[in-house]
Design an enzyme around this catalytic site. Structure first.
Site, PDB file in Angstrom:
ATOM      1  N   ASP A 192       3.823 -13.509 -17.310  1.00 40.02           N
ATOM      2  CA  ASP A 192       2.983 -12.360 -16.947  1.00 40.02           C
ATOM      3  C   ASP A 192       2.941 -11.359 -18.095  1.00 40.02           C
ATOM      4  O   ASP A 192       2.537 -10.211 -17.925  1.00 40.02           O
ATOM      5  CB  ASP A 192       3.453 -11.706 -15.647  1.00 40.02           C
ATOM      6  CG  ASP A 192       4.890 -11.196 -15.698  1.00 40.02           C
ATOM      7  OD1 ASP A 192       5.491 -11.183 -16.796  1.00 40.02           O
ATOM      8  OD2 ASP A 192       5.417 -10.806 -14.635  1.00 40.02           O
TER       9      ASP A 192
ATOM     10  N   LEU B 207       8.908 -13.538 -16.673  1.00 42.61           N
ATOM     11  CA  LEU B 207       8.365 -12.695 -15.602  1.00 42.61           C
ATOM     12  C   LEU B 207       9.041 -11.330 -15.657  1.00 42.61           C
ATOM     13  O   LEU B 207      10.265 -11.255 -15.670  1.00 42.61           O
ATOM     14  CB  LEU B 207       8.627 -13.315 -14.223  1.00 42.61           C
ATOM     15  CG  LEU B 207       7.883 -14.594 -13.832  1.00 42.61           C
ATOM     16  CD1 LEU B 207       8.451 -15.133 -12.519  1.00 42.61           C
ATOM     17  CD2 LEU B 207       6.388 -14.328 -13.697  1.00 42.61           C
ATOM     18  N   HIS B 208       8.233 -10.282 -15.693  1.00 40.15           N
ATOM     19  CA  HIS B 208       8.831  -8.949 -15.655  1.00 40.15           C
ATOM     20  C   HIS B 208       7.935  -7.889 -15.013  1.00 40.15           C
ATOM     21  O   HIS B 208       8.382  -6.785 -14.758  1.00 40.15           O
ATOM     22  CB  HIS B 208       9.187  -8.492 -17.073  1.00 40.15           C
ATOM     23  CG  HIS B 208       7.977  -8.107 -17.893  1.00 40.15           C
ATOM     24  ND1 HIS B 208       7.163  -9.035 -18.490  1.00 40.15           N
ATOM     25  CD2 HIS B 208       7.453  -6.896 -18.194  1.00 40.15           C
ATOM     26  CE1 HIS B 208       6.195  -8.412 -19.136  1.00 40.15           C
ATOM     27  NE2 HIS B 208       6.339  -7.117 -18.964  1.00 40.15           N
ATOM     28  N   ARG B 209       6.676  -8.219 -14.727  1.00 37.78           N
ATOM     29  CA  ARG B 209       5.773  -7.219 -14.150  1.00 37.78           C
ATOM     30  C   ARG B 209       6.282  -6.774 -12.777  1.00 37.78           C
ATOM     31  O   ARG B 209       6.617  -7.622 -11.933  1.00 37.78           O
ATOM     32  CB  ARG B 209       4.370  -7.800 -13.990  1.00 37.78           C
ATOM     33  CG  ARG B 209       3.683  -8.146 -15.293  1.00 37.78           C
ATOM     34  CD  ARG B 209       3.012  -6.955 -15.902  1.00 37.78           C
ATOM     35  NE  ARG B 209       2.481  -7.271 -17.217  1.00 37.78           N
ATOM     36  CZ  ARG B 209       2.022  -6.357 -18.064  1.00 37.78           C
ATOM     37  NH1 ARG B 209       2.053  -5.085 -17.728  1.00 37.78           N
ATOM     38  NH2 ARG B 209       1.572  -6.704 -19.248  1.00 37.78           N
TER      39      ARG B 209
ATOM     40  N   ARG C  57      15.777  -6.488 -15.298  1.00 38.75           N
ATOM     41  CA  ARG C  57      15.321  -6.067 -13.970  1.00 38.75           C
ATOM     42  C   ARG C  57      14.988  -7.269 -13.107  1.00 38.75           C
ATOM     43  O   ARG C  57      15.264  -7.305 -11.906  1.00 38.75           O
ATOM     44  CB  ARG C  57      14.107  -5.148 -14.081  1.00 38.75           C
ATOM     45  CG  ARG C  57      13.737  -4.491 -12.731  1.00 38.75           C
ATOM     46  CD  ARG C  57      12.545  -3.567 -12.806  1.00 38.75           C
ATOM     47  NE  ARG C  57      11.289  -4.287 -12.917  1.00 38.75           N
ATOM     48  CZ  ARG C  57      10.565  -4.351 -14.023  1.00 38.75           C
ATOM     49  NH1 ARG C  57      10.966  -3.746 -15.111  1.00 38.75           N
ATOM     50  NH2 ARG C  57       9.431  -5.010 -14.041  1.00 38.75           N
TER      51      ARG C  57
END
Length: 379
Positions: A286, A211-213, A246
């Site tokens: 994602d 997940l990074h969006r 992040r």
């Protein structure tokens, strides 16, 4: 005829690597040469000598060290540095891949200097203008000369946007070229030193999460809902989550509870990550690229997004677009675990030879340009 191959981040190198290998294999017969231009959009400590050896390509010829900052700052720095480079040594063409800021910046500079632009992965559209990548795709495609598409829907988008049929080329997918190449190398590699090898051996059956969006991980309530779905799935299937920096910062900032059955890992080198997800029972992600790579290797994929610019992975491949509703994510995962997940196939031309097709088109098109009276007069 010199071609600049532009990459700005680690995933870009996965896309240009097959093109480099195809150019190396055909250089003696088509008059093409190349230089790898690393804009330095992302600095990745994993991009060392071993990284390029794994990809089967040389180190970049130029490193521009653009660095981070806002989208505008980063794009501006890349444009200034790339303009200086192009003015010193005017290439016959500039090839850009994907949809990062480097793709946008270098295509604009090249076009203003009257250097033709080739866009690999052209025509992909999510319809979501809140995604910076969508803006980069649209602008790059509005000024490119040659469009190399990965799927039929991308060709249709380009035609609707008024691109000449002769400039649109459905060639397959260089990312698939690369994953097939790397997966073959893995069969003879010693994987015991990979960070996640112990997890693989211990668990047997497991799932992989990425997940990074920003839309998923930068908003506390959305991230918490997705985390709740992952916790529910992890009751039935252990999950491993290589965490983007992040994303990790937001896990801590928002006090996201992932429960005891989700193992957090650091960012993975390409081969180590491929070794992990290729044998997963399911991938929850994602990521755009991972939707395609899982389809290439037949791994069930659940995409945690409301849209995708890669519809062929849903229409033909192993990907399911679940959205961000926790119930839908859990429902689709449980279908896979019961053996009721969709049975996909690898799309047409996803055969590991896309880069060869791209090089053949470029050789033909550049030779034709070189032979025109205008080109001869300008020379």
């Amino acid at each position: 005829m010199l071609i600049y191959l532009v990459a700005g981040a680690r995933p870009n190198f996965m896309k240009i690597a097959p093109i480099v290998r195809a150019l190396q294999a055909s250089q003696s017969g088509n008059g093409l040469s190349f230089k790898i231009i690393h804009t330095g959009q992302h600095y990745d400590r994993e991009m060392n000598d071993v990284f390029f050896e794994e990809l089967g390509i040389p180190q970049p010829d130029v490193f521009m060290a653009a660095g981070g900052g806002s989208h505008a700052q980063q794009t501006a720095r890349i444009m200034v540095a790339f303009e200086e480079l192009c003015e010193k040594e005017c290439p016959a063409a500039v090839l850009v891949v994907g949809d990062v800021n480097s793709t946008l910046a270098c295509s604009i500079v090249a076009k203003k200097l009257q250097i033709p632009v080739a866009h690999v992965e052209a025509g992909l559209r999510s319809g979501d203008m809140s995604m910076p990548e969508e803006i980069n795709r649209l602008v790059t495609d509005s000024i490119s000369d040659w469009f190399f598409a990965t799927e039929p829907a991308a060709c249709e988008h380009l035609r609707r946007e008024g691109k000449a049929e002769s400039s649109v080329h459905y060639v397959g997918h260089v990312m698939v070229d690369n994953v097939l190449y790397q997966a073959d190398k893995l069969t003879q590699a010693d994987t015991s030193g990979f960070e996640t090898s112990a997890f693989k051996a211990q668990q047997g059956r497991y799932g992989v999460v990425t997940l990074h969006r920003p839309s998923n991980v930068d908003e506390p309530a959305t991230f918490a809902r997705i985390a709740g779905a992952l916790k529910e799935i992890a009751r039935d299937l252990p999950l491993i989550f290589p965490v983007h920096p992040r994303t990790r910062a937001n896990i801590e900032k928002f006090s996201i509870d992932l429960g005891p059955n989700i193992t957090l890992a650091g960012p993975q080198a390409y081969m180590a990550f491929l070794n992990l997800w290729k044998d997963a029972a399911v991938v929850l992600t994602d990521s755009g690229g991972l939707q395609e790579e899982t389809t290439a290797l037949g791994v069930p994929c659940i995409t945690i997004r409301e849209n995708t610019e890669r519809p062929v992975t849903v229409d033909e491949g192993t990907n399911v677009l679940a959205g961000t509703d926790p119930e839908a994510i859990v429902r689709e995962a449980r279908k896979v675990l019961r053996g009721e997940g969709k049975q996909g196939r690898r799309p047409q031309l996803w055969d590991g030879r896309a880069a060869e097709r791209i090089v053949a088109v470029l050789a033909r098109e550049l030779a034709a340009r070189d032979a025109t009276p205008i080109a001869k007069e300008a020379a």
